[in-house]
Every structure is written in C-alpha cells, then in structure tokens.
Write a protein that holds these residues in place. Structure first.
Motif, mmCIF file in Angstrom:
data_model
loop_
_atom_site.group_PDB
_atom_site.id
_atom_site.type_symbol
_atom_site.label_atom_id
_atom_site.label_comp_id
_atom_site.label_asym_id
_atom_site.label_seq_id
_atom_site.Cartn_x
_atom_site.Cartn_y
_atom_site.Cartn_z
ATOM 1 N N LYS A 113 0.781 -1.188 0.010
ATOM 2 C CA LYS A 113 0.162 -0.040 -0.089
ATOM 3 C C LYS A 113 0.865 1.348 -0.049
ATOM 4 O O LYS A 113 1.965 1.263 0.442
ATOM 5 N N SER A 114 0.363 2.300 -0.702
ATOM 6 C CA SER A 114 1.006 3.514 -0.479
ATOM 7 C C SER A 114 0.742 4.212 0.886
ATOM 8 O O SER A 114 -0.333 3.867 1.617
ATOM 9 N N PHE A 115 1.496 5.213 1.309
ATOM 10 C CA PHE A 115 1.122 6.093 2.434
ATOM 11 C C PHE A 115 -0.230 6.723 2.504
ATOM 12 O O PHE A 115 -0.807 7.090 3.376
ATOM 13 N N ALA A 116 -0.575 6.927 1.211
ATOM 14 C CA ALA A 116 -2.028 7.490 0.917
ATOM 15 C C ALA A 116 -2.959 6.708 1.320
ATOM 16 O O ALA A 116 -4.089 7.197 0.912
ATOM 17 N N GLN A 117 -2.948 5.436 1.085
ATOM 18 C CA GLN A 117 -3.803 4.334 1.299
ATOM 19 C C GLN A 117 -4.171 3.919 2.777
ATOM 20 O O GLN A 117 -4.847 3.363 3.200
ATOM 21 N N ILE A 118 -2.906 4.330 3.262
ATOM 22 C CA ILE A 118 -2.953 3.431 5.009
ATOM 23 C C ILE A 118 -3.642 4.855 5.759
ATOM 24 O O ILE A 118 -3.411 5.884 5.777
ATOM 25 N N PRO A 119 -4.562 4.045 6.819
ATOM 26 C CA PRO A 119 -5.145 5.090 7.774
ATOM 27 C C PRO A 119 -4.020 5.547 8.511
ATOM 28 O O PRO A 119 -3.042 5.029 8.768
ATOM 29 N N GLN A 120 -4.323 6.907 8.855
ATOM 30 C CA GLN A 120 -3.389 7.838 9.665
ATOM 31 C C GLN A 120 -2.966 6.992 10.892
ATOM 32 O O GLN A 120 -1.880 7.160 11.151
ATOM 33 N N GLU A 121 -3.925 6.398 11.877
ATOM 34 C CA GLU A 121 -3.234 5.905 13.092
ATOM 35 C C GLU A 121 -2.131 4.732 12.678
ATOM 36 O O GLU A 121 -1.326 4.693 13.409
ATOM 37 N N GLU A 122 -2.322 3.968 11.844
ATOM 38 C CA GLU A 122 -1.429 3.242 11.331
ATOM 39 C C GLU A 122 -0.146 3.576 10.677
ATOM 40 O O GLU A 122 0.891 3.245 10.959
ATOM 41 N N LYS A 123 -0.447 4.695 9.977
ATOM 42 C CA LYS A 123 0.790 5.406 9.310
ATOM 43 C C LYS A 123 1.756 5.937 10.432
ATOM 44 O O LYS A 123 2.891 6.042 10.313
ATOM 45 N N ASN A 124 0.944 6.717 11.345
ATOM 46 C CA ASN A 124 1.689 7.393 12.446
ATOM 47 C C ASN A 124 2.640 6.248 13.307
ATOM 48 O O ASN A 124 3.663 6.519 13.767
ATOM 49 N N LYS A 125 2.404 5.112 13.305
ATOM 50 C CA LYS A 125 2.971 3.928 13.863
ATOM 51 C C LYS A 125 4.518 3.403 12.986
ATOM 52 O O LYS A 125 5.209 3.191 13.759
ATOM 53 N N ILE A 126 4.148 3.324 11.542
ATOM 54 C CA ILE A 126 5.305 2.834 10.783
ATOM 55 C C ILE A 126 5.890 4.096 10.248
ATOM 56 O O ILE A 126 7.127 3.775 9.642
ATOM 57 N N SER A 127 5.470 5.355 9.955
ATOM 58 C CA SER A 127 6.364 6.411 9.338
ATOM 59 C C SER A 127 7.456 6.881 10.165
ATOM 60 O O SER A 127 7.577 6.785 11.185
ATOM 61 N N GLU B 53 7.419 9.401 18.434
ATOM 62 C CA GLU B 53 7.558 8.470 19.372
ATOM 63 C C GLU B 53 8.709 8.242 20.390
ATOM 64 O O GLU B 53 8.405 8.364 21.399
ATOM 65 N N GLN B 54 9.712 8.412 19.900
ATOM 66 C CA GLN B 54 11.098 8.510 20.612
ATOM 67 C C GLN B 54 11.005 9.863 21.639
ATOM 68 O O GLN B 54 11.468 9.841 22.636
ATOM 69 N N LEU B 55 10.660 11.048 20.726
ATOM 70 C CA LEU B 55 10.498 12.160 21.613
ATOM 71 C C LEU B 55 9.566 12.021 22.535
ATOM 72 O O LEU B 55 9.919 12.579 23.837
ATOM 73 N N VAL B 56 8.361 11.702 22.575
ATOM 74 C CA VAL B 56 7.427 11.450 23.652
ATOM 75 C C VAL B 56 7.871 10.722 24.749
ATOM 76 O O VAL B 56 7.671 10.963 26.027
ATOM 77 N N LYS B 57 8.413 9.507 24.118
ATOM 78 C CA LYS B 57 9.184 8.623 25.347
ATOM 79 C C LYS B 57 10.033 9.414 26.063
ATOM 80 O O LYS B 57 9.954 9.364 27.590
#
Length: 113
Positions: free
Chosen positions: A81-95, A102-106
C-alpha cells in the motif's frame, strides 16, 4: 535534500511527484527503493539538545496511488500500500515521522514530566 522545494519553490505536491516519477521512469523495480528520514531536535530547560530520528524503508511506485496523506505519500509504498492508502493511525506507527515523534514523547515522559 529539501523535499518540499525539490521541484522548485512554488511547486505543488503533484509537481514534486511528477518530477520524481519522470526521473525514475526507467529505473528497474529492484532499484526503486528509498529510505525516508525525520530528525527532531528537542532543547530541554537546560538548553541541552536531544536528537530523535525516525527511518522508514519504502519503495517508489510507478504512479500515484490513494487519496489520503500529503506530499509524496501517494508514491511511497510500504508493503503493498502507499502511505496515501494507509489509515492515519497506522501510518503514525510505521512512518519516519511517527517513529521520531514516538522517541521524543518517550524521552519527555521519562525525563521531563
């Protein structure tokens, strides 16, 4: 590279995508790979700099796919899938951006709050 200005200072997302696709039109499938990266710098209360990096390995599609996202998302393939097809919540985990944030928040949770 300055990805937003890649096709010129006033280029649109479509212009940038077209430039990439035109430059890569004769590139064989196995060479259509890219590593996209996001770097974030956080300066703490003591003026110390902390750097966080997110990396994502993708392939470059032969044509735009999908209607969501922004920038190069329609030509960045993650799996089938392209990033334009991946739901935002999933994309935020893999992009690349999601990984860096995620590292900054941690870091902030463990050290600042």
């Amino acid at each position: 590279m300055y990805s937003k200005r890649y096709a010129g200072p006033n280029a649109t997302d479509k212009d940038r995508i077209e430039k990439v696709l035109n430059l890569m039109k004769d590139v064989e499938e196995y060479k259509r790979t890219a590593k996209i990266k996001c770097d974030i710098c956080y300066i703490d209360k003591d003026a110390k700099k902390h750097f966080f990096e997110g990396v994502c390995n993708v392939k470059i599609a032969r044509e735009p796919i999908g209607d969501n996202g922004f920038g190069y998302d329609p030509i960045l393939l993650y799996g089938d899938k392209s990033f334009a097809q991946i739901p935002q919540e999933e994309k935020n985990k893999i992009s690349h951006r999601g990984k860096a944030v995620e590292q900054l928040v941690k870091y902030i949770r463990e050290n600042e709050i």
